[in-house]
Design a protein around this motif. Structure first.
Motif, PDB file in Angstrom:
ATOM      1  N   ASP A   1       1.320  -0.930   0.261  1.00 50.78           N
ATOM      2  CA  ASP A   1      -0.018  -0.012   0.049  1.00 50.78           C
ATOM      3  C   ASP A   1       0.785   1.375   0.054  1.00 50.78           C
ATOM      4  O   ASP A   1       0.307   2.361  -0.328  1.00 50.78           O
ATOM      5  N   ALA A   2       2.132   1.380   0.335  1.00 48.67           N
ATOM      6  CA  ALA A   2       3.248   2.649   0.592  1.00 48.67           C
ATOM      7  C   ALA A   2       3.824   2.915  -0.480  1.00 48.67           C
ATOM      8  O   ALA A   2       3.665   4.204  -0.556  1.00 48.67           O
ATOM      9  N   TRP A   3       3.867   1.647  -1.159  1.00 53.15           N
ATOM     10  CA  TRP A   3       4.313   1.590  -2.648  1.00 53.15           C
ATOM     11  C   TRP A   3       3.391   2.583  -3.150  1.00 53.15           C
ATOM     12  O   TRP A   3       3.571   3.388  -4.483  1.00 53.15           O
ATOM     13  N   ASN A   4       2.517   1.780  -3.273  1.00 54.49           N
ATOM     14  CA  ASN A   4       1.109   2.323  -4.383  1.00 54.49           C
ATOM     15  C   ASN A   4       1.188   3.711  -4.091  1.00 54.49           C
ATOM     16  O   ASN A   4       0.509   4.461  -5.250  1.00 54.49           O
ATOM     17  N   ILE A   5       0.822   4.168  -2.678  1.00 51.80           N
ATOM     18  CA  ILE A   5       0.328   5.597  -2.514  1.00 51.80           C
ATOM     19  C   ILE A   5       1.192   7.055  -3.230  1.00 51.80           C
ATOM     20  O   ILE A   5       0.938   7.407  -3.384  1.00 51.80           O
ATOM     21  N   GLU A   6       2.218   6.318  -3.694  1.00 49.00           N
ATOM     22  CA  GLU A   6       3.445   6.940  -4.071  1.00 49.00           C
ATOM     23  C   GLU A   6       3.130   7.344  -5.168  1.00 49.00           C
ATOM     24  O   GLU A   6       3.500   8.455  -5.997  1.00 49.00           O
ATOM     25  N   GLN A   7       1.871   6.660  -6.316  1.00 43.68           N
ATOM     26  CA  GLN A   7       1.678   7.310  -7.562  1.00 43.68           C
ATOM     27  C   GLN A   7       0.028   7.753  -7.410  1.00 43.68           C
ATOM     28  O   GLN A   7       0.236   8.524  -8.001  1.00 43.68           O
ATOM     29  N   ASP A   8      -0.424   7.371  -6.275  1.00 43.79           N
ATOM     30  CA  ASP A   8      -1.189   8.790  -6.105  1.00 43.79           C
ATOM     31  C   ASP A   8      -0.657   9.710  -5.649  1.00 43.79           C
ATOM     32  O   ASP A   8      -1.412  11.412  -5.737  1.00 43.79           O
ATOM     33  N   ARG A   9       0.629   9.664  -5.176  1.00 44.60           N
ATOM     34  CA  ARG A   9       0.769  11.664  -5.100  1.00 44.60           C
ATOM     35  C   ARG A   9       1.657  12.123  -6.438  1.00 44.60           C
ATOM     36  O   ARG A   9       2.331  13.684  -5.823  1.00 44.60           O
ATOM     37  N   GLY A  10       2.041  11.366  -7.081  1.00 44.97           N
ATOM     38  CA  GLY A  10       2.181  11.929  -7.948  1.00 44.97           C
ATOM     39  C   GLY A  10       3.645  10.863  -8.926  1.00 44.97           C
ATOM     40  O   GLY A  10       3.913  11.587 -10.459  1.00 44.97           O
ATOM     41  N   ARG A  11       3.857   9.923  -8.249  1.00 46.84           N
ATOM     42  CA  ARG A  11       5.234   9.088  -8.950  1.00 46.84           C
ATOM     43  C   ARG A  11       4.620   8.825 -10.483  1.00 46.84           C
ATOM     44  O   ARG A  11       3.847   7.809 -10.545  1.00 46.84           O
ATOM     45  N   THR A  12       6.024   8.623 -11.222  1.00 44.10           N
ATOM     46  CA  THR A  12       5.169   7.683 -13.187  1.00 44.10           C
ATOM     47  C   THR A  12       4.661   6.189 -12.662  1.00 44.10           C
ATOM     48  O   THR A  12       5.887   5.431 -11.218  1.00 44.10           O
ATOM     49  N   TRP A  13       4.138   5.589 -13.087  1.00 45.94           N
ATOM     50  CA  TRP A  13       4.271   4.126 -12.945  1.00 45.94           C
ATOM     51  C   TRP A  13       5.709   3.597 -13.470  1.00 45.94           C
ATOM     52  O   TRP A  13       5.284   2.459 -13.175  1.00 45.94           O
ATOM     53  N   ALA A  14       6.161   4.367 -14.512  1.00 47.74           N
ATOM     54  CA  ALA A  14       7.103   3.577 -15.074  1.00 47.74           C
ATOM     55  C   ALA A  14       8.022   3.919 -14.125  1.00 47.74           C
ATOM     56  O   ALA A  14       9.070   2.754 -13.831  1.00 47.74           O
ATOM     57  N   GLU A  15       8.788   5.058 -13.362  1.00 47.13           N
ATOM     58  CA  GLU A  15       9.532   4.692 -11.710  1.00 47.13           C
ATOM     59  C   GLU A  15       9.013   3.719 -11.060  1.00 47.13           C
ATOM     60  O   GLU A  15       9.968   3.406 -10.541  1.00 47.13           O
ATOM     61  N   ALA A  16       7.895   3.585 -10.741  1.00 46.72           N
ATOM     62  CA  ALA A  16       7.322   2.943  -9.789  1.00 46.72           C
ATOM     63  C   ALA A  16       7.204   1.843 -10.105  1.00 46.72           C
ATOM     64  O   ALA A  16       8.537   0.836  -8.807  1.00 46.72           O
ATOM     65  N   ILE A  17       7.054   1.082 -11.506  1.00 49.94           N
ATOM     66  CA  ILE A  17       7.748  -0.418 -11.873  1.00 49.94           C
ATOM     67  C   ILE A  17       9.134  -0.435 -11.240  1.00 49.94           C
ATOM     68  O   ILE A  17      10.576  -1.918 -11.181  1.00 49.94           O
ATOM     69  N   ALA A  18      10.094   0.439 -11.851  1.00 52.69           N
ATOM     70  CA  ALA A  18      11.733   0.248 -12.557  1.00 52.69           C
ATOM     71  C   ALA A  18      11.694   0.632 -10.722  1.00 52.69           C
ATOM     72  O   ALA A  18      12.649  -0.695  -9.974  1.00 52.69           O
ATOM     73  N   GLU A  19      11.616   0.633  -9.612  1.00 54.88           N
ATOM     74  CA  GLU A  19      11.831   0.424  -8.190  1.00 54.88           C
ATOM     75  C   GLU A  19      11.869  -0.727  -7.885  1.00 54.88           C
ATOM     76  O   GLU A  19      12.414  -1.126  -7.422  1.00 54.88           O
TER      77      GLU A  19
END
Length: 206
Positions: A43-61
């Motif tokens: 959930d903590a990882w997912n909420i960062e996309q809600d805060r504006g991080r792109t999905w490309a950045e999120a998946i790579a991380e």
């Protein structure tokens, strides 16, 4: 002072969302799925996309941290719409009734910019608001009081005249902290009863 504006949350108020709708198809054992969602795509990882991080950045991380789960991690974005099986039963009809009664309708949602754009295409009910405050656009997350103030200030709304509807208790409390009335959503019939009590549905006193 009476309430004459209704502000909706989106996820699990208007459209259903739960990553388990997807991951039950990808895991044979429920316990393995829950471990993945608790330790990898959290959930903590997912909420960062809600805060504006792109999905490309999120998946790579995540892939860099958990390369053994590469395909499962990528599915979180690539098959995201499978986490959203449809509308929440009954709330579209409430929106229609409120709109027909002339009640101004707005929304505040914790949502990634990319997935909100996809969902607005898929679900016409998301396109009928006077304004939608999307967390990723503002780089603010409910229940931060600032995100509610964005809606109020941008639209010249009086907080005391607004009813905010959300399935999250903490988000309800966040709205109340800025002076809004709030309803903790559980189901459409309970919400309809509250709106009738406030005189916001057709056939009830305003």
């Amino acid at each position: 002072m009476g309430v004459d504006v209704v502000v909706f949350d989106v996820g699990n108020v208007l459209i259903r969302w739960d990553p388990r709708h997807l991951y039950r198809r990808l895991f044979e054992a429920e316990a393995e799925m829950e471990r993945f969602l608790a330790e990898v795509c959290t959930d903590a990882w997912n909420i960062e996309q809600d805060r504006g991080r792109t999905w490309a950045e999120a998946i790579a991380e995540r892939v860099a941290l958990f390369p053994q789960h590469d395909a499962l991690i990528r599915a979180y974005s690539e098959r995201w719409q499978e986490m959203v099986p449809g509308e929440v039963e009954g709330t579209a009809a409430i929106l229609d009734s409120l709109r027909a009664a002339g009640v101004p309708l707005y929304a505040i949602t914790n949502f990634s910019a990319e997935k909100f754009a996809e969902s607005a295409v898929r679900f016409p009910l998301l396109r009928g608001f006077r304004d939608v405050v999307v967390s990723a656009h503002e780089r603010l997350i409910k229940p931060d009081p600032a995100i509610y103030r964005v809606l109020l200030e941008r639209n010249g709304l009086d907080a005391a005249r607004c009813l905010f509807v959300d399935d999250s208790e903490k988000n309800v409390r966040g709205a109340e902290a800025v002076g809004m009335r709030a309803h903790h959503f559980r189901d459409a019939p309970t919400l309809a009863a509250e709106l009738a009590r406030l005189g916001l549905l057709p056939g009830t006193p305003r």
